[in-house]
Scaffold this motif. Structure first.
Motif, PDB file in Angstrom:
ATOM      1  N   PRO A  72       0.793  -1.226   0.000  1.00 14.79           N
ATOM      2  CA  PRO A  72       0.000   0.000   0.000  1.00 14.79           C
ATOM      3  C   PRO A  72       0.824   1.274   0.000  1.00 14.79           C
ATOM      4  O   PRO A  72       0.332   2.336  -0.402  1.00 14.79           O
ATOM      5  CB  PRO A  72      -0.830  -0.116   1.290  1.00 14.79           C
ATOM      6  N   GLU A  73       2.094   1.184   0.445  1.00 15.60           N
ATOM      7  CA  GLU A  73       2.936   2.371   0.513  1.00 15.60           C
ATOM      8  C   GLU A  73       3.597   2.695  -0.819  1.00 15.60           C
ATOM      9  O   GLU A  73       4.245   3.736  -0.948  1.00 15.60           O
ATOM     10  CB  GLU A  73       4.008   2.199   1.598  1.00 15.60           C
ATOM     11  N   LEU A  74       3.446   1.811  -1.819  1.00 11.72           N
ATOM     12  CA  LEU A  74       4.120   2.001  -3.101  1.00 11.72           C
ATOM     13  C   LEU A  74       3.135   2.367  -4.209  1.00 11.72           C
ATOM     14  O   LEU A  74       1.920   2.376  -4.020  1.00 11.72           O
ATOM     15  CB  LEU A  74       4.887   0.730  -3.482  1.00 11.72           C
ATOM     16  N   ASP A  75       3.705   2.633  -5.367  1.00 14.92           N
ATOM     17  CA  ASP A  75       2.925   3.001  -6.542  1.00 14.92           C
ATOM     18  C   ASP A  75       1.883   1.927  -6.867  1.00 14.92           C
ATOM     19  O   ASP A  75       2.129   0.728  -6.718  1.00 14.92           O
ATOM     20  CB  ASP A  75       3.891   3.180  -7.721  1.00 14.92           C
ATOM     21  N   GLN A  76       0.728   2.375  -7.345  1.00  9.93           N
ATOM     22  CA  GLN A  76      -0.370   1.474  -7.656  1.00  9.93           C
ATOM     23  C   GLN A  76       0.040   0.393  -8.663  1.00  9.93           C
ATOM     24  O   GLN A  76      -0.354  -0.774  -8.540  1.00  9.93           O
ATOM     25  CB  GLN A  76      -1.550   2.276  -8.233  1.00  9.93           C
ATOM     26  N   ARG A  77       0.872   0.741  -9.623  1.00 10.43           N
ATOM     27  CA  ARG A  77       1.261  -0.230 -10.649  1.00 10.43           C
ATOM     28  C   ARG A  77       2.161  -1.321 -10.066  1.00 10.43           C
ATOM     29  O   ARG A  77       2.077  -2.489 -10.463  1.00 10.43           O
ATOM     30  CB  ARG A  77       1.951   0.489 -11.811  1.00 10.43           C
ATOM     31  N   TYR A 135      18.453  17.757   5.435  1.00 11.75           N
ATOM     32  CA  TYR A 135      18.149  16.503   4.737  1.00 11.75           C
ATOM     33  C   TYR A 135      17.095  16.751   3.666  1.00 11.75           C
ATOM     34  O   TYR A 135      15.957  17.113   3.951  1.00 11.75           O
ATOM     35  CB  TYR A 135      17.648  15.441   5.717  1.00 11.75           C
ATOM     36  N   ARG A 136      17.487  16.554   2.436  1.00  8.88           N
ATOM     37  CA  ARG A 136      16.567  16.621   1.297  1.00  8.88           C
ATOM     38  C   ARG A 136      16.744  15.342   0.490  1.00  8.88           C
ATOM     39  O   ARG A 136      17.856  14.839   0.355  1.00  8.88           O
ATOM     40  CB  ARG A 136      16.853  17.829   0.401  1.00  8.88           C
ATOM     41  N   HIS A 137      15.659  14.830  -0.042  1.00 10.05           N
ATOM     42  CA  HIS A 137      15.762  13.570  -0.779  1.00 10.05           C
ATOM     43  C   HIS A 137      14.895  13.624  -2.029  1.00 10.05           C
ATOM     44  O   HIS A 137      13.930  14.384  -2.116  1.00 10.05           O
ATOM     45  CB  HIS A 137      15.302  12.403   0.097  1.00 10.05           C
ATOM     46  N   HIS A 138      15.259  12.821  -2.987  1.00  9.03           N
ATOM     47  CA  HIS A 138      14.478  12.622  -4.207  1.00  9.03           C
ATOM     48  C   HIS A 138      14.400  11.122  -4.441  1.00  9.03           C
ATOM     49  O   HIS A 138      15.421  10.464  -4.635  1.00  9.03           O
ATOM     50  CB  HIS A 138      15.119  13.328  -5.399  1.00  9.03           C
ATOM     51  N   ASP A 139      13.192  10.588  -4.388  1.00  8.17           N
ATOM     52  CA  ASP A 139      13.028   9.147  -4.562  1.00  8.17           C
ATOM     53  C   ASP A 139      13.491   8.717  -5.949  1.00  8.17           C
ATOM     54  O   ASP A 139      13.097   9.295  -6.960  1.00  8.17           O
ATOM     55  CB  ASP A 139      11.564   8.744  -4.371  1.00  8.17           C
ATOM     56  N   LEU A 140      14.329   7.687  -5.972  1.00  7.56           N
ATOM     57  CA  LEU A 140      14.824   7.150  -7.237  1.00  7.56           C
ATOM     58  C   LEU A 140      14.034   5.932  -7.688  1.00  7.56           C
ATOM     59  O   LEU A 140      14.332   5.345  -8.725  1.00  7.56           O
ATOM     60  CB  LEU A 140      16.302   6.788  -7.100  1.00  7.56           C
ATOM     61  N   GLY A 141      13.027   5.562  -6.885  1.00  6.26           N
ATOM     62  CA  GLY A 141      12.224   4.393  -7.216  1.00  6.26           C
ATOM     63  C   GLY A 141      12.412   3.294  -6.190  1.00  6.26           C
ATOM     64  O   GLY A 141      13.240   3.391  -5.287  1.00  6.26           O
ATOM     65  N   VAL A 161       9.834   4.606 -13.622  1.00  6.98           N
ATOM     66  CA  VAL A 161       9.433   3.868 -14.818  1.00  6.98           C
ATOM     67  C   VAL A 161       8.985   2.478 -14.369  1.00  6.98           C
ATOM     68  O   VAL A 161       9.781   1.694 -13.876  1.00  6.98           O
ATOM     69  CB  VAL A 161      10.600   3.738 -15.816  1.00  6.98           C
ATOM     70  N   PRO A 162       7.693   2.141 -14.505  1.00  2.03           N
ATOM     71  CA  PRO A 162       7.203   0.858 -13.984  1.00  2.03           C
ATOM     72  C   PRO A 162       7.732  -0.325 -14.793  1.00  2.03           C
ATOM     73  O   PRO A 162       7.675  -0.337 -16.017  1.00  2.03           O
ATOM     74  CB  PRO A 162       5.680   0.986 -14.106  1.00  2.03           C
ATOM     75  N   LEU A 163       8.249  -1.328 -14.089  1.00  2.00           N
ATOM     76  CA  LEU A 163       8.766  -2.535 -14.722  1.00  2.00           C
ATOM     77  C   LEU A 163       8.209  -3.761 -14.017  1.00  2.00           C
ATOM     78  O   LEU A 163       7.903  -3.727 -12.827  1.00  2.00           O
ATOM     79  CB  LEU A 163      10.292  -2.570 -14.658  1.00  2.00           C
ATOM     80  N   LEU A 185      11.159 -10.067 -16.038  1.00  2.00           N
ATOM     81  CA  LEU A 185      12.613 -10.140 -16.088  1.00  2.00           C
ATOM     82  C   LEU A 185      13.311  -8.778 -16.042  1.00  2.00           C
ATOM     83  O   LEU A 185      14.333  -8.637 -15.365  1.00  2.00           O
ATOM     84  CB  LEU A 185      13.050 -10.912 -17.333  1.00  2.00           C
ATOM     85  N   PRO A 186      12.809  -7.740 -16.746  1.00  2.00           N
ATOM     86  CA  PRO A 186      13.466  -6.431 -16.615  1.00  2.00           C
ATOM     87  C   PRO A 186      13.469  -5.927 -15.178  1.00  2.00           C
ATOM     88  O   PRO A 186      14.477  -5.408 -14.695  1.00  2.00           O
ATOM     89  CB  PRO A 186      12.622  -5.532 -17.534  1.00  2.00           C
ATOM     90  N   ALA A 187      12.349  -6.102 -14.492  1.00  2.00           N
ATOM     91  CA  ALA A 187      12.288  -5.685 -13.089  1.00  2.00           C
ATOM     92  C   ALA A 187      13.225  -6.520 -12.230  1.00  2.00           C
ATOM     93  O   ALA A 187      13.863  -6.010 -11.299  1.00  2.00           O
ATOM     94  CB  ALA A 187      10.855  -5.799 -12.572  1.00  2.00           C
ATOM     95  N   LYS A 188      13.326  -7.829 -12.542  1.00  2.00           N
ATOM     96  CA  LYS A 188      14.222  -8.705 -11.785  1.00  2.00           C
ATOM     97  C   LYS A 188      15.664  -8.251 -11.951  1.00  2.00           C
ATOM     98  O   LYS A 188      16.442  -8.214 -10.972  1.00  2.00           O
ATOM     99  CB  LYS A 188      14.065 -10.149 -12.268  1.00  2.00           C
TER     100      LYS A 188
END
Length: 432
Positions: free
Chosen positions: A210-215, A345-351, A368-370, A373-376
């Motif tokens: 639930p804390e992550l992107d819907q995809r 402290y400043r941050h930018h989520d990289l995924g 970029v949603p993966l 195998l690409p995600a793996k």
């Protein structure tokens, strides 16, 4: 002039990277002491692969002495911090009391299993925060399959081959995903078993992850469904016993395995400081400093670090934040005694990446949603880059797992009573 002594309490993602970066920045201008209950940094994201028999435990345990040049390692569990006397008291590896003074202090004690007031859970569930818990779960799963094969009672066989995971965040989702593949492999080695082991994944949230992107959530749910994991959203455990669990919808599930992955809470040492907290986390400013104590800094899960990208909120309790905050804590501590200037402290989520076992994963590098195998590939590449050591050994284990039948034996090194759910030190087996 006497060197300032910097004491870092905790060698998780925050403390380890604080020590590593301060050693580089200080260049012998400060004495750095790292206090930790174990002599290794634990790479938590790969623990599900230890429980599933893919990785050897030593692969995710990175030696502190071997990777932190110029840092004095003290093996011990912090028991009390006297902020006025500038002293940390601890219990040593053999139970002996000890203490060490500091000029600067970094509190990076991390987190422990989050508890809920649910009857029977503390007694019958096991968490998944430390290496002892992963080793116990591996042995426990193997044991249940072997006992299920040996019994002639169908009801007992079903109970022993049913595994319930509570919490569909990062940890619970990965444990259930890897667990189903692991028990399928075990079942193939035990032809008399006669049934396919089943895993249940429960959470009160509306979706997995639930804390992550819907995809990413949809990818994980699709993989879990295809694998046969019984995912039940809006459902949790109402009561637990030695023989099963009563769910919040009234259903009773017979099981000998309740794995608690509902989240984490800050280490109890934070509350013992007597300072202002926010949801159990030590309140700090954007420079990671503790108000009223200019020589004290806090980072990682122990600290409620202001999220400057979301005014009014604190950063989430994730490994990414802990690692980055540890690095910044090192920089700002050095600045406090004249080396450089402090930074907020400043941050930018990289995924994010989620390993789902086999050839499956969910990832969104640079958003970029993966999937598949690409995600793996991205997931394993990320872990290898983030690991501060043992990369070749981890890669070798992955290759062996892909090429050979997975070994599954009980070593019996960690009994159930050594990994109670209610523990201030999940990184160590409980002493009885």
């Amino acid at each position: 002039m006497t060197k300032p002594r910097v004491v870092i309490v905790g060698a998780g993602f925050a403390g380890y990277h604080a020590a590593k970066n301060l050693s580089r920045i200080a260049r012998d201008q400060a004495e750095i002491v790292l206090l930790n209950p174990t002599d290794y940094f634990l790479y938590l994201p790969l623990l599900p692969e230890v429980a599933a028999g893919i990785l050897e435990p030593s692969r995710v345990s990175v030696s502190l002495a071997g990777t932190l040049d110029g840092v004095r390692i003290v093996i011990g569990e912090a028991s009390h911090i006297d902020l006025n006397a500038k002293r940390v008291d601890y219990t040593g590896a053999e139970g002996e009391p000890g203490g060490i003074g500091y000029d600067r202090l970094i509190v990076a004690v991390g987190s422990v299993n989050k508890l809920m007031p649910i009857p029977g859970v503390t007694e019958h569930a096991h968490g998944f925060r430390g290496l002892p818990e992963a080793l116990y779960l591996h042995d426990h799963v193997v044991c249940q399959i072997e006992l299920a094969e040996a019994t002639d009672d169908p009801a007992e066989r079903d109970a022993r081959t049913t595994f319930v995971v509570v919490g569909a965040g990062y940890t619970g989702t990965e444990v259930a995903a890897h667990g189903q593949l692991f028990t399928d492999a075990l079942a193939a080695q035990h032809p008399r078993l006669g049934v396919r082991p089943k895993w249940l994944l429960l959470d009160l949230a509306e979706r997995v992850l639930p804390e992550l992107d819907q995809r990413m959530s949809e990818t994980a749910k699709r993989v879990l469904d295809g694998r046969g994991v019984d995912v039940r959203m809006g459902t949790t455990v109402k009561e637990a016993t030695a023989d099963g669990v009563r769910l919040s919808d009234g259903e009773y599930v017979a099981t000998r395995s309740l794995i608690w992955c509902v989240g984490v809470r800050p280490d109890p040492l934070v509350a013992d400081l007597g300072l202002r907290t926010e949801r159990g986390r030590l309140v700090v400013d954007e420079f990671l400093g503790v108000p009223g104590f200019p020589d004290v800094f806090a980072c990682g899960d122990a600290a409620a670090v202001p999220d400057l990208t979301r005014p009014g909120e604190a950063t989430a309790m994730t490994a990414q934040h802990a690692q980055r905050q540890g690095k910044l804590a090192a920089h700002n501590v050095a600045a406090s005694y004249g080396q450089g200037r402090r930074r907020p402290y400043r941050h930018h989520d990289l995924g994010f990446v989620v390993d789902l076992g086999g050839t499956d994963a969910a990832a969104n590098p640079l958003h970029v949603p993966l999937a598949g195998l690409p995600a793996k590939a991205v997931t394993r590449g990320y872990h290898l880059l983030a690991l501060p050591g043992n990369r070749a050994r981890v890669s070798a284990d992955w290759l062996l797992d892909a090429a050979l039948t997975r070994q599954a034996v009980q070593l019996g090194l960690v009994p159930a009573n050594a990994v109670p759910l209610e523990s201030a030190s999940p990184e160590l087996p409980a002493r009885h």
